[in-house]
Design an enzyme around this catalytic site. Structure first.
Site, mmCIF file in Angstrom:
data_model
loop_
_atom_site.group_PDB
_atom_site.id
_atom_site.type_symbol
_atom_site.label_atom_id
_atom_site.label_comp_id
_atom_site.label_asym_id
_atom_site.label_seq_id
_atom_site.Cartn_x
_atom_site.Cartn_y
_atom_site.Cartn_z
ATOM 1 N N LYS A 81 0.862 -1.179 0.000
ATOM 2 C CA LYS A 81 0.000 0.000 0.000
ATOM 3 C C LYS A 81 0.901 1.233 0.000
ATOM 4 C CE LYS A 81 -3.966 1.779 2.729
ATOM 5 N NZ LYS A 81 -4.800 1.501 3.929
ATOM 6 N N SER A 139 -9.787 1.224 2.827
ATOM 7 C CA SER A 139 -8.919 2.047 2.008
ATOM 8 C C SER A 139 -7.793 1.279 1.317
ATOM 9 C CB SER A 139 -8.282 3.134 2.887
ATOM 10 O OG SER A 139 -7.398 2.547 3.843
ATOM 11 N N SER A 182 -9.958 -1.227 6.992
ATOM 12 C CA SER A 182 -9.364 -0.963 5.680
ATOM 13 C C SER A 182 -8.638 -2.140 5.059
ATOM 14 C CB SER A 182 -8.390 0.213 5.768
ATOM 15 O OG SER A 182 -9.114 1.396 5.990
#
Ligand SMILES: [Zn+2]
Lengths: 485, 479
Positions: free
Chosen positions: A78, A153, A177
């Site tokens: 990420k 996310s 997330s």
């Protein structure tokens, strides 16, 4: 079978037997990214040169007998993980040109283990969002249906696994997330206990809730990834000094006598029928494996979403203050004075969702409102933690839905933030309690979208939930379903 | 109407740790800009603070020396505001639960002892600094130097118990002396290691309601503190007398004019949005840690002074001067430990030693004459081997060379002459050569005595024992 289709542990076995080299696996992955990512948009930055250099080094290391579970494995991160010399954007325009001078602890651990970092993954800006739509680098698409959101996310972390464009990935989980996108994309996603993995070098959204965790194709991979990144870090005062168990060894397949709690507050009347069906089937599967079910109560669940949005935004409003255009990142041109420069840099650099949360957080901390909002939220947080501790006196883990519905359509909830916030209703309490939880594939909706189930463990009870998730995985076929791209 | 000032002081003490409060960077002063920084003190995305234990140790020392209660559990908070030299957009400080609370210091002004309350002492990080105009490589812009960012500070906040500029200065001097004594601060006010914000208000004498206060920021010398407070009291009284109102504001002291001026008004006051820093766990301090620290504290000036008076029989003045700095007191005590007489050592340390240090521009820690050597010199005087006057010559020689006083005395033949026969002989010669003066003395002009003493001493090259000279001379002159 194509090389990019292998799980982490399958690839590891082939690397160990010298049936394949890391360079071959890495090339296969890079080609897969090339072939899919224009449609999925899971990546913000792909680093082929660094990846191939790392793969060559891994091959030399393997030849020298230095193989560890991650050596030579292509992984992606990420874009919230700070990577030395590699642009790190956190999904934001304000960090669009930021090249960090250091590696965070988790990244350093991966590099030491010999993992091959192939790129940085898309995400909601500063990890604020539940749909992957609020990235400054464009929305991530769900590989199962490109018209749908992948969840957020950690949207890129889950989408890349589903698209088979990364062997394993890391995300962060502040309110769900990792688990929610893993559920929407048919992956395994684990949020470890707060303090289990170092946050040093993870761009902070809400410091007291953020935690690093893996998104993988199966539970074994998840255990291997967690083992590689967990552990005490002297650079993170909130990381806990406890030995790291051998998580892979915990995957015994045995759940006989395991007591699983069903929190009555999570089984709402209006639960989506596809989600409800998947859960009922999962409960039956576990019963068949010898697990016992107990109804438990988490009475303060109703307040979790509101509590989360006060604490997370308060911390975020402070954590994001450093993006002011002075030293790095985006600086607005032509400002009249200093305050104007701060104001315009932030106005131009941050997206709508980030601004919304900074405003809420600033308000919640401001004098006159602090007691009514922030302090009250902290008190409710304590009650929610106590709910969990009481439940864990009766059971070994809780079994719940991950998200109220399967993935929704891109754009569907963009204009309704409150509706969007409710999509984390089953994941948020875990973050407030600081404990661990895993999402594993448990079904498909009528529309052909994956559905996950969540197992919530007691603090540092990762072994238990991994074992339970693994047993379920072995008894079902859901993790073998593959998105067609 | 008569007015009464009400003053509270906030003192910032920069701690003398080798490394910063939340990272491992050096705290050395004066390095080239941004050379002492790392991702943590630069506030880079993703970094986390880790508390330097030494800072806690120093804070406990300061708290114990000022009679504070050390909190078993204290919490770091974030103070949020925007400024270009504040890398994270917030300063890590302590707020609701500071490490030390409820202390006090006794000060003495005009012979009166007064107790000043200390509300709290808390730990915090410093910000960086802005460098304006002519920045190398930047031309006429402004540069940010973050070497100072994350440097450890203690903020020591007094109760509004101070009533005059003199009391304020006495309190500050005392605090300064203590932190330097404790070895936690270098005390360098010019470099900003010890600086003060003064909160000043005035109210009619007899009133119990405080007036509106102003805060004068960052005053960094005792003289300026006195000037700033006196000016502020005067200004506020004048304003009220003229029918005006004091506004709550932040003011700056201008050393060139000796006046304070407005920096920012209340309407611009910040809402700092304090909240507990989630990156730092609460600080838990065990009772053992506090007690171990208490045992390791040096004897503080007050205790030392009273011991010098009661046990060594020194005067108030001597005790005051000798305890002014820890180094001075330690030098003095090392002399005592080597066997020097208290009064003699006091006189020499305050006299010759201080004079020589001043002339050389040296600190007592750098004194080339070690306490043991000075003691040996004092013992030569005591034994009568040399006179006090000769001792000064020997001392000067010791300052220059690395020789022991005995060696110098022997080498230069400075041994005092106490042999009455030899002295008598000199006296006889001088009396014979100065019969006129002998007559004057015998005629009652006793002042002439001094003339004879001088002549005898000169003739003996200073080596004659003055006591013997006096005695014999008196006997002979009186006939
Ligand atoms: Zn540093």
């Amino acid at each position: 079978m194509e090389l990019f289709e292998l799980t982490l542990h399958e690839l590891h076995d082939k690397l160990a037997k010298r049936e394949v080299s890391s360079v071959e696996a890495t090339r296969a992955l890079l080609a897969r990214i090339e072939a899919t990512d224009s449609r999925v948009n899971a990546y913000i930055t792909v680093t082929p040169d660094e990846a191939l250099a790392a793969a060559e080094a891994a091959d030399r290391r393997i030849a020298a007998g230095g193989l560890t579970p991650l050596t030579g494995v292509p992984v992606a991160l990420k874009d919230i993980f700070v990577t030395r010399g590699i642009r790190t954007t956190c999904g934001s325009k304000i960090l669009g040109n930021f090249i960090p001078p250091y590696d965070g602890t988790v990244v350093a651990k991966l590099r030491e283990a010999g993992a091959v970092i192939v790129g940085k993954l898309n995400q909601d800006e500063f990890a604020m969002g539940s749909s992957g739509e609020s990235s400054a680098f464009g929305a991530t698409k769900n590989p199962w249906n490109l018209a749908c959101i992948p969840g957020g996310s950690s949207s890129g972390s889950a989408a890349a696994i589903a698209a088979r464009s990364a062997t394993a990935t890391l995300g962060t989980d502040t309110g769900g997330s990792i688990r929610q996108p893993a559920s929407h994309c048919g992956c395994v996603g684990l949020r470890p206990t707060y303090g289990r993995v170092s946050r040093y070098g993870v761009i902070a959204y809400a410091s007291s809730l953020d935690q690093v965790g893996p998104v993988t194709r199966d539970v074994t991979d998840c255990a291997l990834m967690l083992g590689a990144v967990a552990g005490h870090d002297p650079l993170d005062s909130t990381s806990i000094d406890l030995p790291v168990p051998d998580y892979a060894a915990a995957l015994t397949g045995q759940v006989k006598g395991l007591r699983l709690g069903l929190p009555k507050e999570y089984y709402l009347e209006g639960l989506d029928p596809d989600v409800k069906r998947a859960l009922d089937a999962a409960i039956e599967t576990y019963r068949g494996l010898g697990a016992e079910f107990v109804e438990v109560s988490l009475p303060h669940t109703d307040y979790a979403v509101a509590t989360y949005y006060l604490i997370a935004t308060a911390e975020a409003s402070s954590n994001l203050a450093r993006y002011d255009g002075v030293r790095f990142g985006h600086r607005a041109a032509g400002a009249a004075n200093l305050i104007d420069m701060f104001r315009r840099s932030r106005a131009e650099g941050f997206g709508a969702e980030v601004k919304r949360r900074i405003m809420i957080g600033t308000y919640a901390l401001s004098s006159g409102y602090y007691d009514a909002y922030y302090l009250k939220a902290q008190k409710v947080r304590t009650l929610i933690m106590q709910d969990f501790m009481k439940a864990f006196e009766q059971v070994d883990a809780l079994l719940t839905p991950v998200a109220p519905t399967p993935a929704f359509k891109i754009g569907e909830k963009v204009d309704d933030p409150l509706q969007m916030y409710l999509s984390d209703i089953f994941t948020i309490p875990v973050n407030l309690a600081g404990t661990c939880a895993i999402s594993v594939p448990a079904g498909m909706s009528a529309a052909g979208l994956p559905i996950g189930l969540q197992l919530i463990g007691r603090p540092f009870g990762e072994e238990t939930i991994l074992r339970a998730a693994h047993a379920f995985e072995q008894a079902t076929e859901w993790h073998r379903h593959t998105a067609q791209l | 109407m008569n007015y009464q000032a009400v003053i509270g002081l906030e003192v910032h003490v920069q701690l003398k740790t080798d490394t910063k409060i939340f990272c491992g960077c050096s705290t050395t002063f004066g390095a080239s800009p941004n050379s002492q920084t790392c991702p943590v003190c630069l506030g880079m995305p993703g970094v986390l603070p880790v508390l330097n234990k030494k800072v806690v140790e120093f804070a406990i020392r300061a708290g114990l020396a000022t009679n504070c209660r050390i909190a078993p559990r204290s919490v770091f908070a974030r103070k949020n505001y925007f400024y270009p030299d504040l890398p994270k957009g917030y300063q890590i400080s302590q707020y609701e639960l500071p490490i030390c609370q409820n202390g006090h210091l006794d000060i003495e002004v005009d012979g009166q002892v007064k107790r000043i309350g200390i509300t709290r002492i808390h730990m915090e990080e410093d910000a960086g600094k802005l460098v304006h105009a002519d920045v190398p490589g930047l031309g006429s812009g402004s540069g940010v130097d973050l070497n100072r960012a994350c440097t450890p500070l203690l903020e020591i906040v007094s109760e509004p118990d101070i009533r005059s500029a003199d009391e304020a200065v006495a309190y500050l001097r005392k605090l300064h002396q203590i932190v330097v004594y404790l070895g936690i601060c270098d005390g360098n006010m010019e470099e900003g290691s010890f600086r003060c914000d003064a909160n000043v208000s005035v109210m009619p004498v007899g009133s119990t309601t405080f007036g509106t206060r102003t805060e004068t920021k960052n005053v960094n010398s005792f003289r300026f503190v006195k000037q700033a407070i006196e000016h502020e009291i005067e200004r506020q009284i004048e304003l009220i007398e003229e029918g005006g109102k004091v506004v709550q504001e932040t003011r700056l002291f201008d050393p060139n004019t000796g006046e304070t001026r407005s920096m920012r008004g209340k309407e611009e006051a910040h809402d700092y949005r304090y909240f507990p820093d989630p990156d730092l766990v609460p600080l838990v301090i065990s009772n053992d840690w506090v007690e171990d620290t208490r045992l390791s504290l040096p004897e503080l000036p007050d205790a030392r002074r009273s011991r010098y008076r009661s046990e060594l029989g020194l005067s108030d003045y001597d005790a005051e001067v000798l305890t002014a700095t820890r180094e001075m007191a330690e030098y003095f005590e090392n002399c005592l430990a080597a066997g020097a007489p208290a009064k003699g050592a006091a006189n020499w340390v305050m006299g010759e030693v201080t004079r020589a240090l001043n002339e050389a521009g040296k600190d007592i820690a750098e004194c080339p004459v070690a306490p043991a050597r000075l003691t040996a010199l004092l013992q030569l005087i005591e034994k009568g081997t040399i006179s006090g006057k000769i001792a000064k010559t020997v001392f000067d020689e010791m300052w220059q060379s690395d020789k022991a006083p005995e060696a110098i005395v022997e080498e230069k033949g400075l041994v005092q002459v106490s042999d009455t026969g030899a002295i008598e002989k000199i006296i006889d010669e001088i009396m014979a050569a100065n019969m006129g003066q002998v007559e004057e003395f015998r005629g009652g002009k006793e002042k002439v005595f001094g003339f004879f003493v001088g002549q005898v001493m000169r003739a003996s090259k200073g080596k004659a024992n003055p006591a013997v000279v006096n005695e014999l001379l008196m006997k002979k002159l009186k006939g």
